[in-house]
Design an enzyme around this catalytic site. Structure first.
Site, mmCIF file in Angstrom:
data_model
loop_
_atom_site.group_PDB
_atom_site.id
_atom_site.type_symbol
_atom_site.label_atom_id
_atom_site.label_comp_id
_atom_site.label_asym_id
_atom_site.label_seq_id
_atom_site.Cartn_x
_atom_site.Cartn_y
_atom_site.Cartn_z
ATOM 1 N N LYS A 1 0.796 -1.230 0.000
ATOM 2 C CA LYS A 1 0.000 0.000 0.000
ATOM 3 C C LYS A 1 0.838 1.294 0.000
ATOM 4 O O LYS A 1 0.414 2.300 -0.561
ATOM 5 C CB LYS A 1 -0.921 0.031 1.224
ATOM 6 C CG LYS A 1 -2.172 -0.808 1.093
ATOM 7 C CD LYS A 1 -3.001 -0.620 2.356
ATOM 8 C CE LYS A 1 -4.390 -1.149 2.181
ATOM 9 N NZ LYS A 1 -5.262 -0.775 3.301
ATOM 10 N N ASP B 1 -10.385 3.747 1.553
ATOM 11 C CA ASP B 1 -10.726 3.374 2.941
ATOM 12 C C ASP B 1 -11.553 4.455 3.627
ATOM 13 O O ASP B 1 -12.418 4.143 4.459
ATOM 14 C CB ASP B 1 -9.448 3.114 3.755
ATOM 15 C CG ASP B 1 -8.802 1.787 3.399
ATOM 16 O OD1 ASP B 1 -9.514 0.886 2.922
ATOM 17 O OD2 ASP B 1 -7.577 1.652 3.596
#
Ligand SMILES: NC(=O)c1ccc[n+]([C@@H]2O[C@H](COP(=O)([O-])OP(=O)(O)OC[C@H]3O[C@@H](n4cnc5c(N)ncnc54)[C@H](OP(=O)(O)O)[C@@H]3O)[C@@H](O)[C@H]2O)c1
Length: 273
Positions: free
Chosen positions: A67, A103
């Site tokens: 990520k 997210d």
């Protein structure tokens, strides 16, 4: 659109629920295509991503441990991903990589879908934990005009590293004093791994938490954590963590297909079974 070609990269990656989620939507929206798990070791990241571009992928998700490192390989990164310091969704267009982070969207949409009357504006929130997920959640609170964000984390320095995300809103309270943070709060979110299957229990007496406060645990194995059971028994509204996982996948699917899919009971059932 042409046949969807997408997937999720990680190392390891066999545990990922993303193929179930995107597979469900491919079917539900009568598309053709595949969403596969793609194991990529950190040292092969650059070359293996190039292979996905060569193979005509529309895009892919990135999970642990990619990520952060994938950001440097993107041609463009959106504001949210830059602020959080992590990319979880990549759109490939004209052989270029566009990175974003979904997210924040997933966290907010989960609460909005489950408790539609809840308004974040001018609320006081308590965040347990200061890892990667907490970064996205603190940023989400800032976006939603939460007026006070109290972060409490075992390692205080990590909590302090989140201040930059919302300097006017964030206050740090020592982990040992976490129960004092609950008094007068409107929202409590557990972002630690405590309470997850195989992990230690989260020790937290909720007596000080007002009964109007909303409690969300982003841990979703088990779905009903001890924190959520205790909060429910006390009369608080609760939101489980599975919805964050499902909602964060929606903007990715939209980027690749043009369709913003729904989270429905059939999908929740599939992912939990
Ligand atoms: N629902 C969803 O979609 C979703 C999305 C992301 C993550 N999650 C879940 O959220 C949890 C955190 O994920 P993450 O990516 O933020 O992980 P992370 O970056 O590794 O952060 C872990 C957090 O848990 C704390 N912690 C771990 N062990 C602890 C202990 N024994 N006592 C006190 N605190 C402890 C850490 O504190 P220190 O800083 O002191 O180490 C840190 O704040 C995981 O369970 C993950 O599965 C769910």
């Amino acid at each position: 659109m042409s046949t969807l070609k997408a997937g999720v990269i990680g190392y390891p990656i066999h545990h990922s629920k993303s193929p179930i989620i995107h597979g469900h939507w491919i079917e539900e929206y009568d598309l053709t295509g595949t969403y596969e798990t793609i194991e990529i070791a950190p040292e092969n990241l650059k070359e293996d991503i190039q292979k996905l571009v060569d193979q005509g992928f529309h895009g892919f998700n990135a999970t642990i441990p990619h990520k952060e490192n994938i950001m440097a390989l993107c041609d463009e990164v959106d504001e949210t991903a830059k602020a959080i310091g992590a990319v979880n969704t990549i759109l490939i267009k004209d052989r270029k990589l566009f990175g974003s982070n979904t997210d924040v969207f997933g966290f907010i949409q989960n609460i909005k879908q489950e408790v539609p009357h809840f308004d974040f504006k001018n609320k006081r929130a308590v965040v347990l934990g200061a890892g990667g997920a907490a970064r996205a959640i603190v940023y989400a609170f800032k976006q939603e005009d939460v007026s006070e964000i109290i972060i409490t984390n075992r390692t205080r320095e990590k909590a302090e590293s989140l201040i930059e995300l919302a300097p006017d809103q964030v206050r740090i309270i020592d982990w040992e004093l976490r129960e004092y943070a609950l008094k007068g709060s409107d929202l409590l979110v557990n972002t630690t791994s405590l309470g997850m299957e195989g992990q230690l229990a989260l020790e937290l007496d909720l007596t000080q938490l007002p009964t109007h406060a909303l409690v969300n645990d982003i841990v979703y194995t088990p779905l009903m954590t001890d924190l959520l059971s205790d909060a429910k028994a006390q009369g608080n509204d609760i939101v489980t963590g599975i919805g964050m996982l499902l909602h964060q996948a929606r903007p990715a699917f939209e980027k690749w297909t043009g369709i913003l899919p729904d989270v429905d009971d059939a999908l929740i059932k599939k992912v939990l079974s």
